[in-house]
Structure formats: structure tokens, C-alpha cells
Write an enzyme that holds these catalytic residues in place. Sequence first.
Site, short mmCIF file in Angstrom:
data_model
loop_
_atom_site.label_atom_id
_atom_site.label_comp_id
_atom_site.label_asym_id
_atom_site.label_seq_id
_atom_site.Cartn_x
_atom_site.Cartn_y
_atom_site.Cartn_z
CG HIS A 1 -1.77 1.16 1.42
ND1 HIS A 1 -3.12 1.15 1.18
CD2 HIS A 1 -1.48 2.43 1.83
CE1 HIS A 1 -3.64 2.34 1.43
NE2 HIS A 1 -2.66 3.15 1.83
CD GLU A 2 1.69 3.68 3.63
OE1 GLU A 2 2.01 4.74 3.05
OE2 GLU A 2 0.60 3.55 4.26
CG HIS B 1 0.61 6.43 -0.64
ND1 HIS B 1 -0.40 7.20 -1.15
CD2 HIS B 1 0.06 5.73 0.39
CE1 HIS B 1 -1.51 7.00 -0.47
NE2 HIS B 1 -1.26 6.10 0.48
CD GLU C 1 -4.85 6.78 0.61
OE1 GLU C 1 -4.86 5.53 0.61
OE2 GLU C 1 -4.06 7.45 1.30
#
Length: 483
Positions: free
Chosen positions: A255-256, A259, A285
Site C-alpha cells: 500500500h505504502e 504512494h 490512495e
Amino acid sequence: MSALEKLRGRGAELADLSCVEMLLSWDQLVMMPGEGAAGRAQQLASLARLTHERATARALGEWLEELDGAQLEDLDRDIVRLARRDWERARRVSEELAADLAQARAEGQESWQRARANDDFDAFVPALQRNVELARAYGECVAGEGESAYEALLGDYDFGLRTHELRRIFGALAEALPPLVERARVSSPRRTLEVPVAAQQAAVADTLRRLGVDEASWRVDVSAHPFTAWMGRRDTRLTTRYSDGDVESLLSSLHEYGHALYERQIDPVLERTNLGGGTSMSIHESQSKLWENHVARSPAFAEVLAAELGAGGFPIAPAELHSALVGVEPGPIRVSADPLTYPLHIVLRFELELALIGGELAVSELPAAWREGMRRLLGVEVPSDALGCLQDVHWGAGSFGYFPSYALGCLIAAQLWEAMEKEIGPREEDLRRGEVAPIQRWLAEHVHRHGRRLDTIELVEQASGRGLEIEPFLRYVTPLAER
């Protein structure tokens, strides 16, 4: 120097100051000893005053006035357009309010960390009350004609989004998802895996290395709440967290990474300009949710993750791991939620922060309202405030209007994934081999390179050929209820 050169120079200064602020915030959450909080709050307040002074200077307005109607190249025209929008918005906020916001955010984060650790909401009330009041005051300052304070706060994270549109989208999700959740309780229950932290750490490190994360320009650390920070194209820092008997770290690290990849793949010509960052939190996101949901949770990539866990000393069948990653079980924690129930956590937070900023909900009433909303939307009883309204850092950090981007990101990720597979074909075979370069390239071309040159909806339309829709996301999660 020409007005354009001066404007570009000021933009570079503001970009640098933003990186310094991010560095100080990263350090506070990752490295700083707890007793440094008061000093860090003062430092951030001073930096906010300096930034606000540079961002709202009369000279900047004079340069913009001089450039009004000038014949400019496309890039410079976008730089001027966004500079005018940012300047007009920033100058509505006093230097004192900007400093108060920065200090309250730093103090609020520290108060939240203590309150969460001790499951003591009452200890957090004063800091949260201050953040709500300051956020409301800020929203009232920057609100345009016909905008509410909350809608103005949304503009900091997703310029152009409207509250009535969010009500429509979230209302549709609140209607469509609960029946799927009920079906999934029976057909797709969540499985628990007892994965030791050491095996998770090894798998996360090897998986990120496979995606291009190296020690020369990345840091990977641990924090109470996973996040990503970037201080330049070659200085990227992401965090995750580990707990025995869980695989959340596998998801949060990817997820990170989503970004981080977004910021690293912005067109280099935009670096140190006002266009050189992600255009909105919803698009940001969408990038993290694309890697979390459509890569990390895919049955094909489960083969890669299972192999990495095996190499770290925890042998597991890919099908068993995949079942644990996508199984549906309504629970109290947002960051641990399965992809089907996750948007309902955001619907609740949207409802609550809208009421907090609007004055319909008092801070002291938040725990009870949270519990009621969790029963209504997810059928979940919240056992404690630490697992309820204290679980997220956002309100402690003064970030009101941020939460909607998480659900919108899920929708946009599904829409982009469908558009990508339509253009370059299904990704299953590549993901089974751990090959992600085609995904990285497609995202760079259609999403990342633009930076802030396109706002949220315009970017979605250009990348997918359609406006924002919920149907691609429903097509993604419906099979999870029928496994």
C-alpha cells in the site's frame, strides 16, 4: 529576472519547505524521542509561519498580475494557473492561524499516541476539540462562494470535489455493500494465519526489493500508523508495522509502496515546481489501493508472497495465503479491513467528521456515535475506544476532509485497473512471476507523470475514458462474496 522566473523561484522555495516539513513530521513519527514533542510542535509552527509568509506574499500576487494574459508554453501556463489558485487560497488564512494549525497538529498527534496507548479518549478530548475548532475556522476562511467549511477542507485534499457528490457516492456504497458482506460471512470467511514477525519482515523486505526498493534512495521503517514520506525523487521513506499472527504488513507495505511510486514517477521536469507532487489524496490512495488490492491480494501474486514467506521460515500454500488476504470478516479496525468492508469504514468517518465540522456532533459524543455507526454499517460491536474512534491518527493531526479519499481511492483503483488490463491485457501471468514493470510503466504514463497538472476527476476521465464510477469496484468485490 522576469515575473515567470521569480514565480518559479518562489515555487522551488515552497517545494523545499514542504519537504522540510515532511522530514520533521517523518522524524516525529519514526525516530524522535517522545519528550521532543513540545519542541517539535514549536519548530513546525515556525516553519508554517515562514511557509505562509512566502506563499502569501504581496510580491507573488504582483507577479501573477503581471503574467495575467501572457503568452506562455503549456507547462508555464499550468504553473501560473496553479500558483494563482494556491495563492488565492492561502492568502485567506492569517499567519497566526497557519501557525496555530501547525502547532495544534503536532501536539494533537502526540496526545493521540498517548490516548490510544492508554485507551483514554477523555485525555484526547482537549486536543481534538482544538483541532476541530481550528479546522472549522480554517474552512470558513478558505471557503469559496456557496461552499461550506467542510467542503473547503475537502479542497485541500481533492480540489473540486463536492459534498453532495460524496453523499451520493457513499450512499450508493452504503446500500450496495452490506448485502455482499452478509453473503461473504458465509461463503468467504476470513482465515487467521500465525505468521511470526521475523517471517513477515523477511517477506516484506524481499518483496519490496523485487519491486525496486533499494537502500540507495529508500528507507523502510516501522511506525504506529503506516505512512509514506518523500523528500525528493531519490529520498523515499515508507513505514509498515508488524504483529505476530498477522499478514497485515504484507498489504500495508505494498500500500505504502503505491504512494511512493506515484511521487517517484512524476515527470522530472516538474520537480521543485508547484506541479511536482501528486494531484490529490484520492488519486494517491488509488495508487496505494491498486497495489494493495489488485496486486498484493491477487491469487497470482499470492504465489510470490507465499514463496517469500517460505524463504523467511514460514512455509504456506499460495491458496491458503490468498484466502487469508481476501477473506471477509467485518471488524472494528480500518487498516485491517478486507477490501469488501473497507469503504464502509470510510463512510462512517465521512459522516462523523462532516457532523463534527458542521457542529451537529460534539467531540464528547464521538465514541457513542462511532459505536452506533459501526453497528449500523458493519454489524460490529466496538470493544474499546482504542479500537474505535482512537484508532486513526488523522483527526489528531488535524486532517479533516482526508478520509473520503480512502474510499474514492478504492473506486478509482478498480477503474484504473480495468482500463489498464483493457489496454495491455490481463496481468495474471506476469504477477505469478512477480513481474510488475508493465504496471509501473502504464501508471507512469497515464497517472503519475502529470503531477498536479490534472485534477482528480479530469485525470480519471483521461486515464480511463470515463468519469468516476462505483461499478468497477463492485465488479472487483462481488466475487469476494461468492468464493
